[in-house]
Design an enzyme around this catalytic site. Structure first.
Site, PDB file in Angstrom:
ATOM      1  N   ASP A  34     -15.481  31.528  38.702  1.00 50.55           N
ATOM      2  CA  ASP A  34     -14.719  31.124  39.895  1.00 50.55           C
ATOM      3  C   ASP A  34     -13.244  31.236  39.558  1.00 50.55           C
ATOM      4  OD1 ASP A  34     -14.031  30.016  42.429  1.00 50.55           O
ATOM      5  OD2 ASP A  34     -15.868  28.849  42.402  1.00 50.55           O
ATOM      6  N   ARG A  36     -11.144  28.930  39.825  1.00 54.90           N
ATOM      7  CA  ARG A  36     -10.875  27.732  39.020  1.00 54.90           C
ATOM      8  C   ARG A  36     -12.206  27.190  38.548  1.00 54.90           C
ATOM      9  NH1 ARG A  36      -6.896  27.456  42.729  1.00 54.90           N
ATOM     10  NH2 ARG A  36      -8.369  26.816  44.305  1.00 54.90           N
ATOM     11  N   TYR A 141     -13.788  36.145  59.397  1.00 55.08           N
ATOM     12  CA  TYR A 141     -14.942  35.805  58.554  1.00 55.08           C
ATOM     13  C   TYR A 141     -16.176  36.587  59.021  1.00 55.08           C
ATOM     14  CZ  TYR A 141     -18.418  32.877  56.179  1.00 55.08           C
ATOM     15  OH  TYR A 141     -19.458  32.426  55.405  1.00 55.08           O
TER      16      TYR A 141
HETATM   17  N1  SER Z   1     -20.660  27.499  57.195  1.00 56.29           N
HETATM   18  C1  SER Z   1     -19.864  28.656  57.478  1.00 56.29           C
HETATM   19  C2  SER Z   1     -18.587  28.282  58.126  1.00 56.29           C
HETATM   20  O1  SER Z   1     -18.571  27.316  58.857  1.00 56.29           O
HETATM   21  C3  SER Z   1     -20.618  29.573  58.396  1.00 56.29           C
HETATM   22  O2  SER Z   1     -21.410  30.418  57.645  1.00 56.29           O
HETATM   23  O3  SER Z   1     -17.624  28.957  57.943  1.00 56.29           O
END
Ligand code: SER
Length: 320
Positions: A34, A36, A141
């Site tokens: 990681d 850290r 994301y």
């Molecule tokens: N748990 C994640 C998030 O909330 C979704 O995959 O970003």
């Protein structure tokens, strides 16, 4: 014998994965990397400081430990990725491509890359969403997770690198406090309740999202990893989930154990992210291809979370 590298090993999923691998893969070397690492080394594992963007360090780590399998968990989660989409692109997409390239060149046998409900976007029917439903996310994301799935398929087909992945729902666990995600409210709510404090929830009370308890998430990762390759009709995008609930339902369930618990609601920008995600998932392909079914019901998860958090609180109080 397997030599397993975990990236992002001390985040929410990695912390539990280390424990699950130690229990289920005795004899395997576990290299937990990681950006850290804990100051106090954890027993039974190797700890390595690694920024996944640093391909040369990654190559050296793979070579030094003769790594055969990688769980690639390093990732910027949904809420943080919206705050800094350029950093999220670099870590979630560029570094994932680099990791796959390095894994292939260094003859790693398999790579597991968890994906997420975030691959879906607005404009789909949001109930019982199956893996074949189009993935058109509007968050960085989500874009990065779709890209990871596509790259995993590409490296499998083109280079014979065995890459696999599940799409996780919100994950509920007590070993680490998750930060930076949209589904984290669930864990935060449990923690505040056990501390005897009120909780201000950043999602509306009626926001349904698919969720799963971490022990079931670990079972899904280990089962997918061990599954016979010939049975995998879909390598990278197996939906897994256990149940769906809203913040007000979770608050009511917690209040059955801790009657004085109070929750207020102040939706912030994370509401927009949640509103683009499925309300529930169809996980039947994971059941069909590798026999996965979650063990914990919603009520069993709530009881287990509270008793584990109370035990942790008791240990802390005894330590001071
Ligand atoms: N748990 C994640 C998030 O909330 C979704 O995959 O970003």
């Amino acid at each position: 014998m397997e030599n397993i590298l975990i990236t992002g090993a001390f985040g929410q999923v990695g912390t539990d994965l280390i424990l699950a691998l130690k229990e289920n893969k005795p004899g395997a070397t576990i290299v937990a990397s990681d950006i850290r690492i804990p100051e106090k080394p954890k027993p039974g594992i190797q700890q390595v400081v690694l920024d996944v963007r640093d391909q040369e360090e990654l190559r050296k780590t793979i070579s030094r430990y003769n790594i055969t399998k990688i769980y690639h968990l390093a990732s910027i989660l949904s809420a943080s990725a919206e705050k800094d989409p350029f950093l999220a692109y670099d870590i979630n997409i560029n570094a994932t491509f680099g990791l796959l390239k390095t894994a292939y060149k260094e003859h790693v046998r398999s790579v597991i890359i968890p994906s997420s409900i975030a691959v879906y976007g607005p404009g789909i029917s949001r109930d019982m969403v199956g893996s074949g439903v189009p993935t058109v996310p509007q968050t960085m994301y989500g874009i990065s997770k779709v890209t990871g799935e596509l790259l995993g398929n590409y490296f499998s087909m083109k280079f014979g690198l065995d890459v696999r992945g599940v799409r996780f729902p919100g994950l509920i666990s007590y070993e680490t406090v998750p930060t930076a995600g949209t589904t984290d409210y669930a864990v935060e709510m449990f923690i505040k309740a056990v501390e005897g404090k009120p909780y201000s929830c950043y999602l509306r009370p009626d926001t349904f999202l698919p969720m799963m308890y971490m022990p079931d998430a670990m079972t899904s990762l280990l089962m997918l990893s061990d599954a016979d390759s010939g049975r995998l009709k879909n390598r990278m995008s197996y939906n897994v989930a256990a149940y769906s609930f809203s913040p007000e339902q979770l608050a009511a369930a917690i209040k059955r154990h801790i009657p004085g618990f109070e929750v207020s609601y102040n939706a912030d920008e994370r509401q927009n992210i949640a509103d683009g995600w499925p309300r529930s998932l169809d996980s039947s392909e994971a059941m069909r291809d590798w026999g996965f079914s979650p063990q914990y019901t919603f009520d069993a998860m709530v009881s287990d979370m509270i008793s584990n958090l109370q035990a942790i609180k008791g240990r802390r109080q005894n330590a001071v």
